[in-house]
Design a protein around this motif. Structure first.
Motif, short mmCIF file in Angstrom:
data_model
loop_
_atom_site.label_atom_id
_atom_site.label_comp_id
_atom_site.label_asym_id
_atom_site.label_seq_id
_atom_site.Cartn_x
_atom_site.Cartn_y
_atom_site.Cartn_z
N MET A 13 0.81 -1.17 -0.19
CA MET A 13 -0.03 -0.33 -0.29
C MET A 13 1.08 1.07 0.50
N GLY A 42 -4.77 10.36 -1.54
CA GLY A 42 -5.26 9.87 -2.86
C GLY A 42 -4.54 8.16 -2.45
N ASP A 44 -2.65 3.80 -3.48
CA ASP A 44 -3.41 2.45 -3.96
C ASP A 44 -2.86 1.41 -2.62
N VAL A 46 -2.51 -2.57 -3.76
CA VAL A 46 -2.29 -3.77 -3.85
C VAL A 46 -2.58 -5.02 -3.74
N ASN A 113 -6.14 -4.03 -7.56
CA ASN A 113 -5.36 -2.32 -7.60
C ASN A 113 -6.67 -1.90 -6.45
N VAL A 114 -6.42 -1.21 -5.53
CA VAL A 114 -7.44 0.23 -5.29
C VAL A 114 -7.25 1.32 -5.47
N GLY A 115 -7.27 1.69 -6.19
CA GLY A 115 -6.88 3.58 -5.83
C GLY A 115 -8.12 4.00 -5.27
N LEU A 116 -7.52 4.94 -4.51
CA LEU A 116 -8.37 6.00 -3.07
C LEU A 116 -8.61 7.74 -3.97
N LEU A 136 -13.72 4.58 -4.72
CA LEU A 136 -12.95 3.92 -4.74
C LEU A 136 -12.69 3.32 -6.31
N ARG A 137 -11.11 3.16 -7.29
CA ARG A 137 -11.36 3.32 -8.46
C ARG A 137 -10.75 1.41 -8.43
N THR A 139 -8.82 -2.40 -10.21
CA THR A 139 -8.63 -2.75 -11.19
C THR A 139 -8.23 -4.36 -10.43
#
Length: 143
Positions: A13, A42, A44, A46, A113-116, A136-137, A139
């Motif tokens: 992270m 922000g 991320d 993983v 993958n989580v993007g904040l 959250l984003r 992928t």
């Protein structure tokens, strides 16, 4: 973390955090409540799951217990994953479907993958986890 012959789990992270005004790192580590009002700038997360046979063996074991075959267990598990997705959203459907793909032997590794969002607070997540999840984003990558 690796469970030999079963699976591996890797977690990384990157979370740039702004603590509340006047709060030191030492205070925040001693008083976790201070982190609830910290702002995430922000960042991320993983998570990588590497299967070493655990999920396919689970399908075999479930088939033996149910007196059926593995294809039926995989089909039922996929249907359950899609039902969960109706309750929890498309990201859960993608995650569960990817795990079923691993169970079926089509893939061996899943990376999520989580993007904040920026800014984002722990308190927002605690007070409304489902609403926060929409921000959250995600992928997904299967190998």
């Amino acid at each position: 973390m690796t469970l030999a012959g079963a699976a591996g789990l890797e977690f990384t992270m990157n979370l740039p955090i702004t603590l509340p005004a006047g709060t030191t790192i030492e205070q925040a580590t001693r008083n976790p409540a201070l982190l609830e009002s910290a702002t995430l700038n922000g960042g991320d997360l993983v998570v990588t799951y590497s299967d070493e046979g655990m999920l396919p063996r689970l399908a075999t074991e479930l088939a033996a217990q149910q007196g059926g075959n593995e294809e039926r267990v995989i089909s039922q598990t996929l249907a359950q994953a899609q039902q969960l997705g109706q309750l929890f959203g498309p990201q859960v459907t993608k995650l569960m479907t990817a795990m079923v793909d691993i169970m079926a032997g089509y893939s061996q590794q899943l990376t999520v993958n989580v993007g904040l969002p920026n800014p984002f607070t722990f308190n927002q997540l605690i007070m409304n986890p489902m609403g926060s999840a929409e921000q959250l984003r995600f992928t997904f990558e299967l190998e």
